[in-house]
Design a protein around this motif. Structure first.
Motif, short mmCIF file in Angstrom:
data_model
loop_
_atom_site.label_atom_id
_atom_site.label_comp_id
_atom_site.label_asym_id
_atom_site.label_seq_id
_atom_site.Cartn_x
_atom_site.Cartn_y
_atom_site.Cartn_z
N LEU A 1 33.22 71.96 42.55
CA LEU A 1 32.20 72.73 43.24
C LEU A 1 32.41 72.66 44.75
N ALA A 2 32.74 71.48 45.26
CA ALA A 2 32.98 71.33 46.70
C ALA A 2 34.21 72.13 47.14
N GLY A 3 35.25 72.15 46.31
CA GLY A 3 36.45 72.92 46.65
C GLY A 3 36.18 74.40 46.76
N VAL A 4 35.37 74.92 45.83
CA VAL A 4 35.02 76.34 45.88
C VAL A 4 34.19 76.65 47.11
N MET A 5 33.26 75.76 47.46
CA MET A 5 32.43 75.97 48.65
C MET A 5 33.29 75.97 49.91
N ILE A 6 34.31 75.13 49.95
CA ILE A 6 35.22 75.10 51.11
C ILE A 6 35.97 76.43 51.22
N ILE A 7 36.47 76.94 50.09
CA ILE A 7 37.19 78.22 50.11
C ILE A 7 36.29 79.35 50.60
N ALA A 8 35.02 79.31 50.18
CA ALA A 8 34.12 80.40 50.52
C ALA A 8 33.57 80.31 51.94
N LEU A 9 33.32 79.10 52.44
CA LEU A 9 32.59 78.94 53.69
C LEU A 9 33.44 78.48 54.87
N TYR A 10 34.62 77.91 54.60
CA TYR A 10 35.46 77.41 55.69
C TYR A 10 36.79 78.15 55.70
N ARG A 11 37.15 78.71 56.84
CA ARG A 11 38.40 79.45 56.93
C ARG A 11 39.53 78.62 57.53
N GLY A 12 39.36 78.24 58.79
CA GLY A 12 40.44 77.53 59.47
C GLY A 12 41.50 78.51 59.94
N PRO A 13 42.62 78.01 60.46
CA PRO A 13 43.71 78.88 60.93
C PRO A 13 44.31 79.71 59.80
N ALA A 14 44.72 80.93 60.12
CA ALA A 14 45.34 81.82 59.13
C ALA A 14 46.82 81.51 58.99
N ILE A 15 47.33 81.69 57.76
CA ILE A 15 48.76 81.49 57.47
C ILE A 15 49.48 82.82 57.68
N ARG A 16 50.60 82.78 58.36
CA ARG A 16 51.35 84.01 58.64
C ARG A 16 51.98 84.56 57.37
N HIS A 17 51.95 85.89 57.25
CA HIS A 17 52.53 86.55 56.07
C HIS A 17 54.05 86.49 56.13
N LEU A 18 54.65 86.25 54.97
CA LEU A 18 56.10 86.14 54.87
C LEU A 18 56.76 87.48 54.59
N TRP A 19 56.01 88.43 53.99
CA TRP A 19 56.56 89.75 53.69
C TRP A 19 55.43 90.77 53.60
#
Length: 367
Positions: free
Chosen positions: A151-169
């Motif tokens: 449940l905590a992991g899902v809440m982190i995905i939904a509510l916390y973004r952080g730095p974006a990962i650059r697209h590879l393609w």
């Protein structure tokens, strides 16, 4: 060689529920993008739910009719009422509320609320004694901790973004995004209500399957009755739009067929079967995988941004899932040992008792 084949067969049989639930969540994550494209194309979500379950009912019906002729219980009025409520909680009410909530909230919020289902189901299963929770044992602590971590992991995905990962393609697909008419009163109420209804449905499966031990037939009834319930609800929503029921575009028809065959038929059967084998908590604990897979598919296929918060949340979800599965496996081992002990004691009681009498003892008995 025969021993190796036998051990492989036992391993596959033991891992079958795990494989089924991974397939269910993978298909559900893939279906998310198909339905999103169809809804953006103009298909009404409630019409989709109705057609999807009609297709699912027709797909499961022949298998249920021929394979469960000998084990299918006779339908009674009480049993029909129970299946009617079962279908309402699993199809007619829940899924329509779920899609209605999409119109008023963000996908991130809905993802977070939907994945509270494992926690709610776990609590209900403990209350109704479908699940054992002994916090004095390591396996009990592992199940409780794993549920909270997921449940905590899902809440982190939904509510916390952080730095974006650059697209590879470049993304393989480009989906048009529709505007969301947010209503942070109506939307959360609908999404939370759908989660509660789904949790009750998963818990109800344990009782319904005991009285109606025919999963294919139960899936058929649920699809047809749920489709009828959804049709009544949909007719009230689109009563002035009869054109909403007519589907001619390829994306609409493909979405309905894929949703009916995969989600309403195959997934439904695998969920019911796994629930009968492992219990409702085991089934719902795989729900967070869908959120993780949606994030992965969105990054690699659709080209949406991937944030470090999603990576951290995904790692926590996997850890929590592992803890719960370990706790469930430990419970199963304890149950097997407790079932074997009475049988072993019964065998020992029935064993013939041998009495050795020496020559001196025999002479003393004669005297």
């Amino acid at each position: 060689m025969a021993v190796g084949a036998s051990s492989l067969s036992v391993t596959c049989r033991r891992l079958r529920p795990h494989i089924f639930m991974i397939l269910v969540q993978t298909a559900s994550a893939f279906l998310y993008f198909i339905t999103e494209a169809a809804f953006n194309h103009g298909m009404n979500p409630h019409v989709y739910v109705t057609y999807r379950h009609i297709v699912g009912g027709f797909v499961v019906f022949p298998f249920a009719y021929f394979l469960e002729r000998k084990i299918r219980p006779q339908m009674t009025l009480n049993m029909f009422i129970e299946i009617f409520l079962y279908s309402l909680l699993g199809v007619g009410l829940t899924i329509n509320m779920y899609f209605a909530s999409l119109e008023y909230t963000s996908p991130a919020f809905l993802s977070a609320t939907v994945n509270t289902i494992p926690t709610l189901t776990f609590i209900l299963s403990v209350i109704f004694r479908l699940e054992n929770l002994n916090l004095r044992k390591a396996r009990g602590i592992a199940k409780a901790t794993g549920t909270l971590m997921s449940l905590a992991g899902v809440m982190i995905i939904a509510l916390y973004r952080g730095p974006a990962i650059r697209h590879l393609w470049e993304p393989l697909l480009h989906l048009m995004k529709s505007e969301i008419h947010k209503n942070w009163i109506k939307g959360p109420i609908l999404s939370v209500a759908s989660c509660i209804s789904w949790s009750i449905w998963f818990t109800m499966q344990g009782f319904t399957l005991k009285r109606y031990p025919a999963p294919l037939s139960l899936a058929t009834w649920a699809n047809f009755i749920g489709a009828a319930q959804s049709a009544v609800f949909t007719s009230l929503v689109v009563r002035h739009q009869p054109v909403a029921w007519v589907k001619t575009s390829f994306i609409d028809i493909a979405t309905i067929l894929f949703g009916g065959v995969v989600s309403s038929a195959l997934n439904f059967i695998m969920i019911v079967w796994s629930s009968r084998e492992k219990g409702p908590v085991f089934v719902t604990m795989f729900c967070p995988l869908q959120t993780l897979l949606v994030v992965i598919f969105a990054y690699f296929i659709v080209g949406e941004k991937l944030y470090t918060g999603s990576i951290v949340g995904g790692a926590i979800i996997i850890t929590g899932l592992y803890l719960l599965l370990w706790g469930k496996a430990s419970d199963q081992e304890v149950n097997i040992k407790s079932e074997e002990q009475p049988s072993l004691s019964a065998i020992k009681q029935n064993e013939p008792k041998l009495q050795i009498v020496t020559v001196l003892e025999k002479e003393s008995q004669n005297h």
